[in-house]
Design a protein around this motif. Sequence first.
Motif, PDB file in Angstrom:
ATOM      1  N   ARG A 144      11.688  -4.815  -9.003  1.00  0.00           N
ATOM      2  CA  ARG A 144      10.873  -3.352  -7.861  1.00  0.00           C
ATOM      3  C   ARG A 144      11.276  -4.068  -6.358  1.00  0.00           C
ATOM      4  O   ARG A 144      12.234  -4.427  -6.220  1.00  0.00           O
ATOM      5  CB  ARG A 144       9.428  -3.571  -7.740  1.00  0.00           C
ATOM      6  N   ASP A 145      11.202  -2.488  -5.858  1.00  0.00           N
ATOM      7  CA  ASP A 145      12.071  -2.368  -4.211  1.00  0.00           C
ATOM      8  C   ASP A 145      12.219  -3.632  -3.402  1.00  0.00           C
ATOM      9  O   ASP A 145      12.544  -4.378  -2.669  1.00  0.00           O
ATOM     10  CB  ASP A 145      11.232  -1.480  -3.471  1.00  0.00           C
ATOM     11  N   SER A 146      10.517  -4.689  -3.579  1.00  0.00           N
ATOM     12  CA  SER A 146      10.634  -6.232  -1.934  1.00  0.00           C
ATOM     13  C   SER A 146      11.452  -6.604  -2.935  1.00  0.00           C
ATOM     14  O   SER A 146      11.778  -7.339  -1.570  1.00  0.00           O
ATOM     15  CB  SER A 146       8.596  -5.850  -2.707  1.00  0.00           C
ATOM     16  N   TYR A 157      22.449  -3.110  -5.973  1.00  0.00           N
ATOM     17  CA  TYR A 157      21.159  -3.399  -6.434  1.00  0.00           C
ATOM     18  C   TYR A 157      20.952  -2.212  -7.445  1.00  0.00           C
ATOM     19  O   TYR A 157      21.193  -1.073  -6.974  1.00  0.00           O
ATOM     20  CB  TYR A 157      20.211  -3.426  -5.281  1.00  0.00           C
ATOM     21  N   PHE A 158      20.040  -2.704  -8.030  1.00  0.00           N
ATOM     22  CA  PHE A 158      19.463  -2.393  -8.812  1.00  0.00           C
ATOM     23  C   PHE A 158      17.665  -1.811  -9.542  1.00  0.00           C
ATOM     24  O   PHE A 158      17.635  -3.329 -10.014  1.00  0.00           O
ATOM     25  CB  PHE A 158      19.826  -1.510 -10.292  1.00  0.00           C
ATOM     26  N   VAL A 159      17.230  -0.931  -9.196  1.00  0.00           N
ATOM     27  CA  VAL A 159      16.040  -1.862  -9.406  1.00  0.00           C
ATOM     28  C   VAL A 159      15.229  -0.477 -10.280  1.00  0.00           C
ATOM     29  O   VAL A 159      15.039   0.678 -10.571  1.00  0.00           O
ATOM     30  CB  VAL A 159      14.526  -0.375  -7.883  1.00  0.00           C
ATOM     31  N   LEU A 160      15.198  -1.488 -11.253  1.00  0.00           N
ATOM     32  CA  LEU A 160      14.806  -0.868 -12.865  1.00  0.00           C
ATOM     33  C   LEU A 160      13.091  -0.561 -12.798  1.00  0.00           C
ATOM     34  O   LEU A 160      13.413   0.107 -14.303  1.00  0.00           O
ATOM     35  CB  LEU A 160      14.357  -2.688 -13.665  1.00  0.00           C
ATOM     36  N   GLY A 161      12.897  -0.701 -12.037  1.00  0.00           N
ATOM     37  CA  GLY A 161      10.707  -0.132 -11.874  1.00  0.00           C
ATOM     38  C   GLY A 161       9.713  -0.989 -13.243  1.00  0.00           C
ATOM     39  O   GLY A 161       8.400  -0.529 -13.034  1.00  0.00           O
ATOM     40  N   PHE A 216       0.466  -1.174   0.514  1.00  0.00           N
ATOM     41  CA  PHE A 216      -0.162   0.227  -0.452  1.00  0.00           C
ATOM     42  C   PHE A 216       1.054   1.141  -0.187  1.00  0.00           C
ATOM     43  O   PHE A 216       0.493   2.596  -0.918  1.00  0.00           O
ATOM     44  CB  PHE A 216      -0.509   0.278   1.084  1.00  0.00           C
ATOM     45  N   VAL A 217       2.429   1.118   0.800  1.00  0.00           N
ATOM     46  CA  VAL A 217       3.223   2.456   0.965  1.00  0.00           C
ATOM     47  C   VAL A 217       3.282   2.524  -0.290  1.00  0.00           C
ATOM     48  O   VAL A 217       3.865   3.608  -0.823  1.00  0.00           O
ATOM     49  CB  VAL A 217       3.793   1.935   1.861  1.00  0.00           C
ATOM     50  N   PHE A 218       4.067   1.781  -0.900  1.00  0.00           N
ATOM     51  CA  PHE A 218       4.135   1.687  -2.249  1.00  0.00           C
ATOM     52  C   PHE A 218       3.269   2.332  -3.508  1.00  0.00           C
ATOM     53  O   PHE A 218       3.792   2.680  -4.316  1.00  0.00           O
ATOM     54  CB  PHE A 218       5.156   0.634  -2.991  1.00  0.00           C
TER      55      PHE A 218
END
Lengths: 204, 204, 204, 204
Positions: free
Chosen positions: D88-90, D105-109, A25-27
């Motif tokens: 993603r972040d998680s 790390y790298f978060v591609l999105g 939810f925060v994301f």
Amino acid sequence: MTSFESLIRHFEKFPGIGARQARRFVFHLLTLPPDDLVAFSELIKNIHNEVTPCPSCFKFHTPTPYDKRCVICRSESRDQSKLTVVERDSDIDAIERGGVYDGLYFVLGGTVPLLGTQDTQRLRGGALKHLVATRAAEGLNEIILAFAINPDGENTGRYIEILLKDITEKYPIAIRHLGRGLSTGSELEYADPETIKNAFRNRS
Amino acid sequence: MTSFESLIRHFEKFPGIGARQARRFVFHLLTLPPDDLVAFSELIKNIHNEVTPCPSCFKFHTPTPYDKRCVICRSESRDQSKLTVVERDSDIDAIERGGVYDGLYFVLGGTVPLLGTQDTQRLRGGALKHLVATRAAEGLNEIILAFAINPDGENTGRYIEILLKDITEKYPIAIRHLGRGLSTGSELEYADPETIKNAFRNRS
Amino acid sequence: MTSFESLIRHFEKFPGIGARQARRFVFHLLTLPPDDLVAFSELIKNIHNEVTPCPSCFKFHTPTPYDKRCVICRSESRDQSKLTVVERDSDIDAIERGGVYDGLYFVLGGTVPLLGTQDTQRLRGGALKHLVATRAAEGLNEIILAFAINPDGENTGRYIEILLKDITEKYPIAIRHLGRGLSTGSELEYADPETIKNAFRNRS
Amino acid sequence: MTSFESLIRHFEKFPGIGARQARRFVFHLLTLPPDDLVAFSELIKNIHNEVTPCPSCFKFHTPTPYDKRCVICRSESRDQSKLTVVERDSDIDAIERGGVYDGLYFVLGGTVPLLGTQDTQRLRGGALKHLVATRAAEGLNEIILAFAINPDGENTGRYIEILLKDITEKYPIAIRHLGRGLSTGSELEYADPETIKNAFRNRS
């Protein structure tokens, strides 16, 4: 604790939401444009100003400047001789979807658990008694107890019957329970014995 | 096709059994001692000799040498004035678990689907009509239709009503349906509108 | 106990079958024509004559009059230098579906549970040891332990390693375990820490 | 639209939340004390000020006044020669729970779907290329692609390989994929052929 973590804590208290979904939810919020966040934030801050319990049935609603009662309580077409007592607001929505009941409601605000401390302080028993006492003189003749078909729901029914005993002994008010039997989609093979019993007793 | 594969084919036709579980069943048989396999095999071969439909209600049972009727049909303590029509044998077990019905039964052998060909040939409509005609003169006064609460169950009910019309117009026999409403464990919020409607109509 | 009930008892011992489904199986049999029942019954009675364990790998199969070994064990195109040990027959089917392994198999017949009595009597440890000892002199150089990735599977792996220690110390036979990591469809977010650890260690 | 309904609309856009649960969330808010609502509301309004993407890996975090980078990127104990690219972040949280990876790390999105428009505009491909180019001269020698094991994850891997081709051809940087095979709890019988294939190929 960071803002991120604080927000997760808030969402974890939402009904049915665990740590992982709270985090998601925060994301989700982080992907929203600033305008949306401001609008959402304002709605939350002001919710108590705009959404208040109806002074008669205690359902949450947005009052008009002229009448603090909810649309059902202020409607002249509803049958004032019937009052259905429910546990919570969403029960009213469910009953209205049924489209067959045209009386009034009262939201008790919870149940009286069969086990555990019989704490009825947080319920609106006093307000219900007051409402019934007033209406009794104005033609109320039926109170329908619409609680869940489980031990807590049945215990809550007994609590209401005792609570209103003085009034129902003095005035001609019937206390009724919802009909029991097979629900839509039921197959006999999978129905529990109690439901089968009710289905036979209430055959018509 | 090997014996192994033939056995899998047989088990795949069992209700609710797919290829993988059918295979597991054969592996299970392979772990059994020869004596068990012989006993199991004999029971299967002779099932039609030992388990036959009751000539009155058509429930499958093991007849005694003296009476071909099932224990319910030959019981003198059952109320002969009531007859409950069900789709299949297992419905009788479910109703008996309810412990409130003390009349007789009739197993129709299926339902009349609302959609599709209205094939009633495989049902025991003729035998039902004959039974009701005979019993009508002997005090039968109530027929209870105990079908599933779904379109096919309701259509089957209409079929029975039309089928028995001649008799029910001539004799004082009431045709009744099982009571509908909330079943054990139901919460209003999750109940469908039709069930809510019935629960309010059948309040008591 | 009636034949009907005896049959239910037999079906209740089938893997994954409870009382209700066992009952349904008997009703299913009652709907079958006599010829089908006889054929089914014969297949069950004779299963041990027609389906026997392969004398080499112990997989159940239908032997030919000329060779009692299964199709894999008697194939000349399989790589005789590799032996995969599995818990049960169906594991071989699964590995063959993978289409990448071309060696031989051995069905251990169960696992050695991590907890509880370490009863290895019902397993085919002795036969495995004998097979490996024989093959060791004929070029066997790799044993692959293909058990489930859980405590019992790992304990069974340790049991095999100890069981074969004498032979693997004397001959150049490597004992290997199946690769661990992310499986098809895995998303990192839902993978357990152990799997993530293996996925990183086994990156390539 | 009332405030009540507006709030429902906002919650309905939350991931995995339908109309009914959105409604329940609003009822939950109505039960909260004003102080909690104000605190929650402020956190939401200010989330973009307090939680920002790390300028190096793009993971959302709460920066310190002295360093805008996240705790992993500014840690001196992390191995600067390895870079794991995630969707993603998680995913980073999941990998850290594995406890075996100590690089960056790298978060591609997002991912590059195999089907549909190959829109890579919303991904951080440019930033990744820039980061790898900079790091290549500083000792980066391994890039680990940690995407889901499905067609979209694999397609995203190919996109990254092409994107970084210029750099990986010039510098000695290996691009690796996470190990595949059986995950914790896997049983061979239920594993898909692709996973079985990988488990055999990656045996050790």
